[in-house]
Write a protein that holds these residues in place. Structure first.
Motif, PDB file in Angstrom:
ATOM      1  N   GLY A 121       0.566  -1.095   0.044  1.00  0.00           N
ATOM      2  CA  GLY A 121       0.155  -0.347   0.194  1.00  0.00           C
ATOM      3  C   GLY A 121       0.748   1.301  -0.025  1.00  0.00           C
ATOM      4  N   ALA A 122       2.628   1.279  -0.294  1.00  0.00           N
ATOM      5  CA  ALA A 122       3.267   2.567  -0.133  1.00  0.00           C
ATOM      6  C   ALA A 122       2.736   3.380  -1.317  1.00  0.00           C
ATOM      7  CB  ALA A 122       4.719   2.120  -0.877  1.00  0.00           C
ATOM      8  N   ARG A 123       2.465   4.948  -1.436  1.00  0.00           N
ATOM      9  CA  ARG A 123       2.023   5.550  -2.018  1.00  0.00           C
ATOM     10  C   ARG A 123       3.000   6.401  -3.155  1.00  0.00           C
ATOM     11  NH1 ARG A 123      -0.663  10.167   0.441  1.00  0.00           N
ATOM     12  NH2 ARG A 123      -1.393  10.685  -2.210  1.00  0.00           N
ATOM     13  N   VAL A 124       3.262   5.872  -3.933  1.00  0.00           N
ATOM     14  CA  VAL A 124       3.854   6.475  -4.998  1.00  0.00           C
ATOM     15  C   VAL A 124       3.422   7.163  -6.150  1.00  0.00           C
ATOM     16  CG1 VAL A 124       5.643   5.333  -6.635  1.00  0.00           C
ATOM     17  CG2 VAL A 124       4.620   3.897  -5.165  1.00  0.00           C
ATOM     18  N   ASN A 125       3.859   8.426  -6.394  1.00  0.00           N
ATOM     19  CA  ASN A 125       4.406   9.600  -7.248  1.00  0.00           C
ATOM     20  C   ASN A 125       4.391   9.237  -8.944  1.00  0.00           C
ATOM     21  OD1 ASN A 125       4.524  12.501  -9.168  1.00  0.00           O
ATOM     22  ND2 ASN A 125       2.812  12.462  -7.725  1.00  0.00           N
ATOM     23  N   VAL A 126       4.129   8.319 -10.163  1.00  0.00           N
ATOM     24  CA  VAL A 126       5.055   8.287 -11.450  1.00  0.00           C
ATOM     25  C   VAL A 126       4.625  10.021 -11.746  1.00  0.00           C
ATOM     26  CG1 VAL A 126       5.182   7.272 -12.775  1.00  0.00           C
ATOM     27  CG2 VAL A 126       4.902   5.905 -10.954  1.00  0.00           C
ATOM     28  N   GLU A 127       5.569  10.566 -11.856  1.00  0.00           N
ATOM     29  CA  GLU A 127       5.559  11.899 -13.004  1.00  0.00           C
ATOM     30  C   GLU A 127       6.324  11.512 -14.497  1.00  0.00           C
ATOM     31  OE1 GLU A 127       7.476  15.709 -14.514  1.00  0.00           O
ATOM     32  OE2 GLU A 127       7.514  15.342 -12.382  1.00  0.00           O
ATOM     33  N   TYR A 128       4.907  11.289 -15.737  1.00  0.00           N
ATOM     34  CA  TYR A 128       6.001  11.347 -16.820  1.00  0.00           C
ATOM     35  C   TYR A 128       5.099  12.682 -17.962  1.00  0.00           C
ATOM     36  CZ  TYR A 128       1.575   8.387 -17.069  1.00  0.00           C
ATOM     37  OH  TYR A 128       0.184   6.926 -16.769  1.00  0.00           O
ATOM     38  N   PHE A 157       0.017  -2.819  -9.936  1.00  0.00           N
ATOM     39  CA  PHE A 157      -0.548  -4.230  -9.599  1.00  0.00           C
ATOM     40  C   PHE A 157       0.907  -5.246  -8.421  1.00  0.00           C
ATOM     41  CE2 PHE A 157       0.100  -8.953 -11.745  1.00  0.00           C
ATOM     42  CZ  PHE A 157      -1.362  -8.864 -12.046  1.00  0.00           C
ATOM     43  N   THR A 158       1.458  -4.593  -8.673  1.00  0.00           N
ATOM     44  CA  THR A 158       2.370  -5.023  -7.767  1.00  0.00           C
ATOM     45  C   THR A 158       1.822  -4.660  -6.034  1.00  0.00           C
ATOM     46  OG1 THR A 158       4.209  -3.603  -8.473  1.00  0.00           O
ATOM     47  CG2 THR A 158       4.348  -5.687  -8.831  1.00  0.00           C
ATOM     48  N   GLY A 159       0.999  -3.753  -5.991  1.00  0.00           N
ATOM     49  CA  GLY A 159       0.265  -3.678  -4.233  1.00  0.00           C
ATOM     50  C   GLY A 159       0.920  -2.258  -4.062  1.00  0.00           C
ATOM     51  N   HIS A 160       0.873  -1.660  -4.604  1.00  0.00           N
ATOM     52  CA  HIS A 160       0.931   0.542  -4.526  1.00  0.00           C
ATOM     53  C   HIS A 160      -0.353   0.821  -4.900  1.00  0.00           C
ATOM     54  CE1 HIS A 160       4.890  -1.637  -5.707  1.00  0.00           C
ATOM     55  NE2 HIS A 160       5.859  -0.963  -4.494  1.00  0.00           N
ATOM     56  N   GLN A 161       0.480   1.955  -3.963  1.00  0.00           N
ATOM     57  CA  GLN A 161      -1.427   3.410  -4.226  1.00  0.00           C
ATOM     58  C   GLN A 161      -0.208   3.799  -5.132  1.00  0.00           C
ATOM     59  OE1 GLN A 161      -3.875   4.449  -1.434  1.00  0.00           O
ATOM     60  NE2 GLN A 161      -2.659   3.784   0.202  1.00  0.00           N
ATOM     61  N   VAL A 162      -0.788   3.802  -6.476  1.00  0.00           N
ATOM     62  CA  VAL A 162      -0.056   4.973  -7.409  1.00  0.00           C
ATOM     63  C   VAL A 162      -1.195   6.646  -8.017  1.00  0.00           C
ATOM     64  CG1 VAL A 162       0.650   5.442  -9.945  1.00  0.00           C
ATOM     65  CG2 VAL A 162       1.371   2.775  -8.146  1.00  0.00           C
ATOM     66  N   THR A 163      -0.297   6.968  -8.249  1.00  0.00           N
ATOM     67  CA  THR A 163      -0.693   8.341  -8.271  1.00  0.00           C
ATOM     68  C   THR A 163      -0.026   8.820  -9.820  1.00  0.00           C
ATOM     69  OG1 THR A 163      -0.923   9.466  -6.293  1.00  0.00           O
ATOM     70  CG2 THR A 163      -0.964  11.032  -8.390  1.00  0.00           C
ATOM     71  N   ARG A 164      -0.023   9.062 -10.894  1.00  0.00           N
ATOM     72  CA  ARG A 164      -0.297   9.143 -12.631  1.00  0.00           C
ATOM     73  C   ARG A 164      -0.030  10.782 -12.391  1.00  0.00           C
ATOM     74  NH1 ARG A 164      -2.471   4.480 -12.774  1.00  0.00           N
ATOM     75  NH2 ARG A 164      -1.519   3.055 -14.813  1.00  0.00           N
ATOM     76  N   GLU A 165       0.664  11.639 -12.891  1.00  0.00           N
ATOM     77  CA  GLU A 165       1.369  13.182 -13.050  1.00  0.00           C
ATOM     78  C   GLU A 165       2.205  13.371 -13.737  1.00  0.00           C
ATOM     79  OE1 GLU A 165       1.028  14.253  -8.463  1.00  0.00           O
ATOM     80  OE2 GLU A 165       2.591  16.122  -9.110  1.00  0.00           O
ATOM     81  N   VAL A 254      -4.101   7.282 -22.184  1.00  0.00           N
ATOM     82  CA  VAL A 254      -2.902   7.464 -21.108  1.00  0.00           C
ATOM     83  C   VAL A 254      -4.071   8.544 -20.862  1.00  0.00           C
ATOM     84  CG1 VAL A 254      -1.314   8.605 -20.503  1.00  0.00           C
ATOM     85  CG2 VAL A 254      -1.006   7.335 -21.867  1.00  0.00           C
ATOM     86  N   GLU A 255      -4.306   7.917 -18.700  1.00  0.00           N
ATOM     87  CA  GLU A 255      -5.047   9.355 -18.093  1.00  0.00           C
ATOM     88  C   GLU A 255      -4.509   9.627 -17.199  1.00  0.00           C
ATOM     89  OE1 GLU A 255      -9.314   9.402 -17.649  1.00  0.00           O
ATOM     90  OE2 GLU A 255      -9.245   7.991 -20.058  1.00  0.00           O
ATOM     91  N   MET A 256      -3.795  10.798 -16.846  1.00  0.00           N
ATOM     92  CA  MET A 256      -3.367  11.752 -15.358  1.00  0.00           C
ATOM     93  C   MET A 256      -3.899  11.357 -14.115  1.00  0.00           C
ATOM     94  SD  MET A 256      -0.304  11.534 -16.502  1.00  0.00           S
ATOM     95  CE  MET A 256       1.022  11.506 -17.406  1.00  0.00           C
ATOM     96  N   ASP A 257      -4.010  11.335 -13.338  1.00  0.00           N
ATOM     97  CA  ASP A 257      -4.890  11.592 -12.567  1.00  0.00           C
ATOM     98  C   ASP A 257      -4.304  12.886 -11.762  1.00  0.00           C
ATOM     99  OD1 ASP A 257      -5.703   8.504 -11.627  1.00  0.00           O
ATOM    100  OD2 ASP A 257      -3.348   8.390 -10.651  1.00  0.00           O
ATOM    101  N   VAL A 258      -3.437  13.745 -12.022  1.00  0.00           N
ATOM    102  CA  VAL A 258      -2.838  14.830 -11.147  1.00  0.00           C
ATOM    103  C   VAL A 258      -2.279  15.942 -12.705  1.00  0.00           C
ATOM    104  CG1 VAL A 258      -1.912  16.738  -9.872  1.00  0.00           C
ATOM    105  CG2 VAL A 258      -3.001  14.650  -8.799  1.00  0.00           C
ATOM    106  N   PHE A 259      -3.481  17.126 -12.952  1.00  0.00           N
ATOM    107  CA  PHE A 259      -2.007  18.149 -13.864  1.00  0.00           C
ATOM    108  C   PHE A 259      -1.739  18.961 -12.752  1.00  0.00           C
ATOM    109  CE2 PHE A 259      -4.325  15.649 -17.366  1.00  0.00           C
ATOM    110  CZ  PHE A 259      -3.253  16.332 -17.900  1.00  0.00           C
TER     111      PHE A 259
END
Length: 581
Positions: A121-128, A157-165, A254-259
């Motif tokens: 459940g670790a929170r990971v921010n992926v900025e791309y 898929f490997t159990g992280h909470q992901v934010t696409r930014e 591709v759909e982002m969670d945050v701009f």
């Protein structure tokens, strides 16, 4: 079900019994004991390095430990043989029941087979992507978009909470250039002849934006000085370009969670707050940097600047955050942006940059390390260039874009699914050749086709079985008599299916989604090899209406391949093909 984890636990259990028997001393750490596929499949199903890593701390010869461990392991029903190899590696062969258990687990779990709780459940921010909002996305952005999106799905898929930014670079001078370029198209929409000077954007994509500006304001800005219209045209143009970019990304799935807007950092105190945080840690000072290494530029002169002591966090040199004229450097808002990410409570940050940002890696890592007191890791992934070919020649630039091949150009040529898969057939930091003809070729040399063909083949078998009146529902396949799967080619497919949960976790730990694409190709190859063996060995053919139980077992095996392909393609953002046309 991760069978490698299961066998590792068995190895650790047997090592503990060796300690209880006095063969190994108490207190010897088992942390580095691994169980993995052998380098050569002919050597067995799995191999463990236990004896090699324990020999020194235990004060014993590796082979002595390996032989004692082998005797313990072969007493377990799951291990049919344990052979000592070389200086002390241990090669294991497993009972068929192990592979049957994996197949049943895959059939029961469906697309969730291999899904892991590793991330806890670790929170990971992926900025791309984070392209300048000055025009449509080009092919370089395409690779970064695909890689970042697949990585985000892999982490999910490997159990992280992901934010696409997406970080909107709307705070620099390039946005003023965009506004001036749109203004020229605006004048053009009013019938004026215009000239695009160096430093403006001449692409046709701005024609519609200029017209839209005319529709909104009429002739209010015609022949007006820049101070009258620049700010409003800049905002209007940026919004228009971001709408274009969002539409481009949508064509790629591709759909982002945050701009996140860079402009929001200016005049709000956020940059100052970030630098004050560093200053409170004693990491901001006034100083003069040494001249660049190598040949000193003619216009270089020592200037006192506000500097970030990034060398205390792994950088090669300290970095300026404010120029001698009092203006922020480009680095200052980037520090503030990452401080905002840290402040939002993410446990890990990942930035996906183009290869031209290689010089930015150390300073950005140093900033995040300093801002988070080393608690929040930052992984920066660089995506290398893509070279496009068509008809054996380099693919020319887009007239619409003016200077480059756009994301739309690529997707329009081959589709989103092919684009995404091909972009992941090389590791992100390796150059990629994208040949429009080859990626549509129906051959083994085309990994996109080969994986999709495997999925379509299995679906074809399922359809034909139903037409023949054979029950191949999920419940029936899940209860099939898998003891009938004894041929080496069938077991080989089952073994490859069993590697999926382990592969996913490795890819997730290393942030390398290309591993999924590589694996899917290997899995498809095993399925195709089994299929082709059926031409010469009728007993291996998936359909035999004289042996319903055997057919159901073989189709159950094939079905697990599509289960994994579906999950893997889901991570890559590709739709599995039901049939090939």
């Amino acid at each position: 079900m991760n069978v490698f984890t299961e066998i590792r636990e068995l190895v650790l259990e047997m090592l503990a019994t060796l300690q209880a028997d006095g063969v190994l001393p108490e207190g010897v750490p088992f942390d580095n004991v691994a169980v993995e596929p052998p380098r050569d499949a002919a050597h067995g199903d799995m191999a463990t390095n236990a004896a090699m890593v324990l020999a020194k701390p235990a004060g014993k010869k590796p082979r002595d430990i390996a032989e004692a461990l082998a005797a313990k392991l072969t007493a377990d029903d799951r291990v049919t043989s344990a052979e000592v190899a070389g200086p002390g590696f241990l090669n294991l062969r497993l009972a068929p029941a192990i592979w049957q258990k994996v197949l049943r687990a895959a059939l029961e779990a469906g697309d969730d087979f291999g899904r892991s709780a590793m991330g806890q459940g670790a929170r990971v921010n992926v900025e791309y992507v984070s392209a300048n909002p000055t025009g449509p996305l080009h092919v370089g952005h395409t690779r970064g978009a695909v890689f970042g999106d697949a990585l985000a799905s892999l982490l999910d898929f490997t159990g992280h909470q992901v934010t696409r930014e997406y970080y909107i670079n709307d705070g620099g001078a390039q946005v003023d250039v965009l506004a001036r370029s749109v203004y020229l198209r605006y004048l053009e929409a009013h019938g004026q002849a215009v000239a695009f000077e160096d430093g403006t954007y001449p692409g046709d994509y701005l024609i519609a934006t200029g017209q839209a500006l005319k529709d909104k304001v009429g002739d209010a800005y015609v022949d007006q000085p820049e101070d009258v219209w620049l700010a409003e045209v800049r905002e209007f143009s940026t919004d228009a370009m971001m709408d274009l970019i969002r539409a481009d990304l949508k064509t790629l799935g591709v759909e982002m969670d945050v701009f996140y807007s860079e402009k929001s950092l200016y005049g709000t105190g956020r940059i100052e707050q970030a630098l004050e945080t560093l200053d409170a840690k004693g990491l901001i000072y006034e100083g003069v940097l040494e001249p660049p290494k190598g040949k000193k530029p003619e216009d270089w002169e020592p200037r006192e600047q506000t500097l970030f002591k990034s060398t205390e966090h792994g950088d090669d040199v300290d970095r300026p955050v404010k120029k001698s004229d009092g203006n922020w450097t480009y680095f200052a808002p980037d520090i503030a942006y990452h401080f905002d990410k840290v402040s939002r409570g993410f446990d890990a940050l990942i930035d996906v940059f183009g290869a031209d940002h290689g010089g930015y890696v150390k300073r950005m890592k140093a900033a995040v390390s300093a801002l988070s007191d080393g608690k929040v890791p930052l992984d920066i992934k660089l995506t290398q260039l893509v070279k496009l070919y068509k008809d054996g020649e380099p693919f020319k630039m887009s007239k619409r874009a003016g200077t480059f091949v756009t994301l739309r150009d690529v997707v329009d040529q081959v589709g989103s699914d092919v684009t995404r898969f091909v972009m992941l057939t090389r590791k992100n930091d390796a150059p990629l050749d994208f040949d429009f003809d080859k990626v549509l070729e129906q051959s083994k040399d085309n990994p996109v086709f080969y994986v999709q063909y495997a999925n379509a083949r299995v679906n074809s078998v399922l359809r034909k079985a139903r037409e023949a009146g054979i029950d191949v529902t999920e419940a029936t396949l899940g209860a099939a008599d898998l003891d009938q799967l004894a041929h080496e080619a069938q077991i080989s497919v089952a073994k490859k299916v069993a590697e999926w949960p382990r592969l996913v976790e490795i890819a997730g730990r290393t942030n390398e989604p290309h591993r999924v694409a590589f694996y899917l190709y290997d899995l498809a190859s095993e399925l195709h090899a089994l299929w082709n063996r059926g031409h010469d060995e009728p007993s291996l053919r998936f359909l035999d209406d004289t042996d319903v139980a055997g057919t159901q077992a073989k189709i159950a095996l094939a079905r697990t391949v599509t289960v994994v392909i579906s999950a893997g393609l889901g991570i890559l953002g590709v739709t599995p093909a039901e049939e090939m046309r």
